[in-house]
Design a protein around this motif. Sequence first.
Motif, PDB file in Angstrom:
ATOM      1  N   MET A 178       0.714  -1.180   0.042  1.00 15.30           N
ATOM      2  CA  MET A 178      -0.222   0.028   0.041  1.00 15.30           C
ATOM      3  C   MET A 178       0.872   1.587   0.049  1.00 15.30           C
ATOM      4  O   MET A 178       1.821   1.157   0.731  1.00 15.30           O
ATOM      5  CB  MET A 178      -0.847   0.013   1.421  1.00 15.30           C
ATOM      6  CG  MET A 178      -1.651   1.305   1.542  1.00 15.30           C
ATOM      7  SD  MET A 178      -3.426   1.221   2.221  1.00 15.30           S
ATOM      8  CE  MET A 178      -3.785  -0.466   1.673  1.00 15.30           C
ATOM      9  N   THR A 179       0.658   2.269  -0.813  1.00 17.96           N
ATOM     10  CA  THR A 179       1.363   3.395  -1.024  1.00 17.96           C
ATOM     11  C   THR A 179       0.487   4.355  -0.273  1.00 17.96           C
ATOM     12  O   THR A 179      -0.399   4.396  -0.067  1.00 17.96           O
ATOM     13  CB  THR A 179       1.460   3.820  -2.441  1.00 17.96           C
ATOM     14  OG1 THR A 179       0.259   3.828  -2.778  1.00 17.96           O
ATOM     15  CG2 THR A 179       2.289   2.617  -2.972  1.00 17.96           C
ATOM     16  N   ASP A 180       1.380   5.276   0.597  1.00 20.30           N
ATOM     17  CA  ASP A 180       0.888   6.539   1.031  1.00 20.30           C
ATOM     18  C   ASP A 180       0.500   7.629  -0.007  1.00 20.30           C
ATOM     19  O   ASP A 180       1.024   8.725   0.050  1.00 20.30           O
ATOM     20  CB  ASP A 180       1.933   7.184   2.008  1.00 20.30           C
ATOM     21  CG  ASP A 180       1.812   6.255   3.327  1.00 20.30           C
ATOM     22  OD1 ASP A 180       3.207   6.359   3.899  1.00 20.30           O
ATOM     23  OD2 ASP A 180       0.894   5.674   3.466  1.00 20.30           O
ATOM     24  N   LEU A 192      -4.429 -11.027   2.077  1.00 20.69           N
ATOM     25  CA  LEU A 192      -3.783 -11.229   3.298  1.00 20.69           C
ATOM     26  C   LEU A 192      -2.576 -10.247   3.543  1.00 20.69           C
ATOM     27  O   LEU A 192      -2.751  -9.549   4.577  1.00 20.69           O
ATOM     28  CB  LEU A 192      -3.356 -12.696   3.655  1.00 20.69           C
ATOM     29  CG  LEU A 192      -4.496 -13.604   3.630  1.00 20.69           C
ATOM     30  CD1 LEU A 192      -4.217 -15.037   3.978  1.00 20.69           C
ATOM     31  CD2 LEU A 192      -5.402 -13.140   5.042  1.00 20.69           C
ATOM     32  N   PRO A 193      -1.425 -10.027   2.577  1.00 19.59           N
ATOM     33  CA  PRO A 193      -0.596  -9.171   2.778  1.00 19.59           C
ATOM     34  C   PRO A 193      -1.139  -7.564   2.981  1.00 19.59           C
ATOM     35  O   PRO A 193      -0.800  -6.838   3.762  1.00 19.59           O
ATOM     36  CB  PRO A 193       0.193  -9.364   1.656  1.00 19.59           C
ATOM     37  CG  PRO A 193      -0.122 -10.523   1.146  1.00 19.59           C
ATOM     38  CD  PRO A 193      -1.636 -10.834   1.380  1.00 19.59           C
ATOM     39  N   VAL A 194      -2.169  -7.415   2.136  1.00 19.71           N
ATOM     40  CA  VAL A 194      -2.579  -6.043   2.068  1.00 19.71           C
ATOM     41  C   VAL A 194      -3.431  -5.943   3.625  1.00 19.71           C
ATOM     42  O   VAL A 194      -3.283  -4.799   4.115  1.00 19.71           O
ATOM     43  CB  VAL A 194      -3.713  -5.713   1.203  1.00 19.71           C
ATOM     44  CG1 VAL A 194      -4.487  -4.464   1.205  1.00 19.71           C
ATOM     45  CG2 VAL A 194      -3.068  -5.655  -0.104  1.00 19.71           C
ATOM     46  N   LEU A 195      -4.271  -6.899   3.990  1.00 20.14           N
ATOM     47  CA  LEU A 195      -5.026  -6.799   5.216  1.00 20.14           C
ATOM     48  C   LEU A 195      -3.966  -6.653   6.448  1.00 20.14           C
ATOM     49  O   LEU A 195      -4.385  -5.537   7.165  1.00 20.14           O
ATOM     50  CB  LEU A 195      -5.917  -8.123   5.520  1.00 20.14           C
ATOM     51  CG  LEU A 195      -6.842  -8.273   4.502  1.00 20.14           C
ATOM     52  CD1 LEU A 195      -7.710  -9.543   4.612  1.00 20.14           C
ATOM     53  CD2 LEU A 195      -8.014  -6.916   4.395  1.00 20.14           C
ATOM     54  N   GLN A 254      -7.501  -0.038  -5.164  1.00 24.65           N
ATOM     55  CA  GLN A 254      -6.619  -0.020  -3.905  1.00 24.65           C
ATOM     56  C   GLN A 254      -7.325  -0.156  -2.441  1.00 24.65           C
ATOM     57  O   GLN A 254      -8.272   0.705  -2.378  1.00 24.65           O
ATOM     58  CB  GLN A 254      -5.802   1.600  -3.769  1.00 24.65           C
ATOM     59  CG  GLN A 254      -4.933   1.605  -2.523  1.00 24.65           C
ATOM     60  CD  GLN A 254      -4.394   3.037  -2.434  1.00 24.65           C
ATOM     61  OE1 GLN A 254      -4.722   3.988  -3.163  1.00 24.65           O
ATOM     62  NE2 GLN A 254      -3.661   3.247  -1.501  1.00 24.65           N
ATOM     63  N   ALA A 255      -6.750  -1.021  -1.685  1.00 24.00           N
ATOM     64  CA  ALA A 255      -7.636  -1.626  -0.450  1.00 24.00           C
ATOM     65  C   ALA A 255      -7.391  -0.276   0.470  1.00 24.00           C
ATOM     66  O   ALA A 255      -6.325   0.223   0.809  1.00 24.00           O
ATOM     67  CB  ALA A 255      -7.112  -2.702  -0.090  1.00 24.00           C
ATOM     68  N   HIS A 304      -6.581   2.911   6.366  1.00 22.65           N
ATOM     69  CA  HIS A 304      -5.240   3.152   6.109  1.00 22.65           C
ATOM     70  C   HIS A 304      -5.100   4.613   6.619  1.00 22.65           C
ATOM     71  O   HIS A 304      -6.035   5.424   6.176  1.00 22.65           O
ATOM     72  CB  HIS A 304      -4.677   2.929   4.391  1.00 22.65           C
ATOM     73  CG  HIS A 304      -3.261   3.169   4.305  1.00 22.65           C
ATOM     74  ND1 HIS A 304      -2.881   4.654   3.938  1.00 22.65           N
ATOM     75  CD2 HIS A 304      -2.268   2.571   4.351  1.00 22.65           C
ATOM     76  CE1 HIS A 304      -1.347   4.544   4.015  1.00 22.65           C
ATOM     77  NE2 HIS A 304      -1.202   3.334   4.053  1.00 22.65           N
ATOM     78  N   PRO A 305      -3.920   5.080   6.979  1.00 25.00           N
ATOM     79  CA  PRO A 305      -3.931   6.563   7.418  1.00 25.00           C
ATOM     80  C   PRO A 305      -4.190   7.564   6.561  1.00 25.00           C
ATOM     81  O   PRO A 305      -4.558   8.606   6.748  1.00 25.00           O
ATOM     82  CB  PRO A 305      -2.452   6.629   7.978  1.00 25.00           C
ATOM     83  CG  PRO A 305      -2.177   5.265   8.440  1.00 25.00           C
ATOM     84  CD  PRO A 305      -2.811   4.254   7.524  1.00 25.00           C
ATOM     85  N   SER A 306      -3.907   7.352   5.150  1.00 25.56           N
ATOM     86  CA  SER A 306      -4.092   8.270   4.220  1.00 25.56           C
ATOM     87  C   SER A 306      -5.725   8.439   3.797  1.00 25.56           C
ATOM     88  O   SER A 306      -5.966   9.388   3.233  1.00 25.56           O
ATOM     89  CB  SER A 306      -3.326   8.097   2.974  1.00 25.56           C
ATOM     90  OG  SER A 306      -3.744   6.561   2.380  1.00 25.56           O
ATOM     91  N   ALA A 307      -6.353   7.542   4.189  1.00 24.90           N
ATOM     92  CA  ALA A 307      -7.800   7.528   4.163  1.00 24.90           C
ATOM     93  C   ALA A 307      -8.488   7.662   5.301  1.00 24.90           C
ATOM     94  O   ALA A 307      -9.633   8.032   5.046  1.00 24.90           O
ATOM     95  CB  ALA A 307      -8.254   6.017   3.473  1.00 24.90           C
TER      96      ALA A 307
END
Length: 162
Positions: free
Chosen positions: A1-3, A21-24, A67-68, A96-99
């Motif tokens: 995940m990108t910021d 799973l890696p994204v979660l 993007q999740a 995610h902090p950016s969201a």
Amino acid sequence: MTDTAIPTTVLTFRDAVAADLPVLTALYETSGIDTPGFNQPSTVAAAWTRLMQQPGVRVRVAEADGQALGTLTLFVLPLLAHNGQAAALVEDVAVHPSAQGSGVGRALMDDAMALASAAGCYKLALSSNQRRTAAHAFYEHLGFERHGVSFVVPLQETSDAA
């Protein structure tokens, strides 16, 4: 995940799959649920296979532009009390902090409430660690009320507490 900046397209919701799973786990770690590096891929994959495929368990993903941005786990619990009506429980709400602050969390919770209602649940409950005061304010803003007292007993040693 990108910021990166929050996508401006419509949010979509879907049930997670093993490939997520890696994204979660990244969402759990970047949102503060788990400490960075806490989740071990093989352990998470085993839990996914053993536990998260049970009836009444749904891991939801909110995404935009592929993007999740957030996730939560919804449990529908069959009960005999309350005239046999099921209850729903939400755990592991992570954005995610950016969201954060963009409506992703609200939309995720609206999705969970709609799914719980469609399953005939008489209530939707959640618990939140005492240290997550911003999350408490968020849930209260959504209409959740503090109810009862929550008790926890650790069943195994862990470096993170729910």
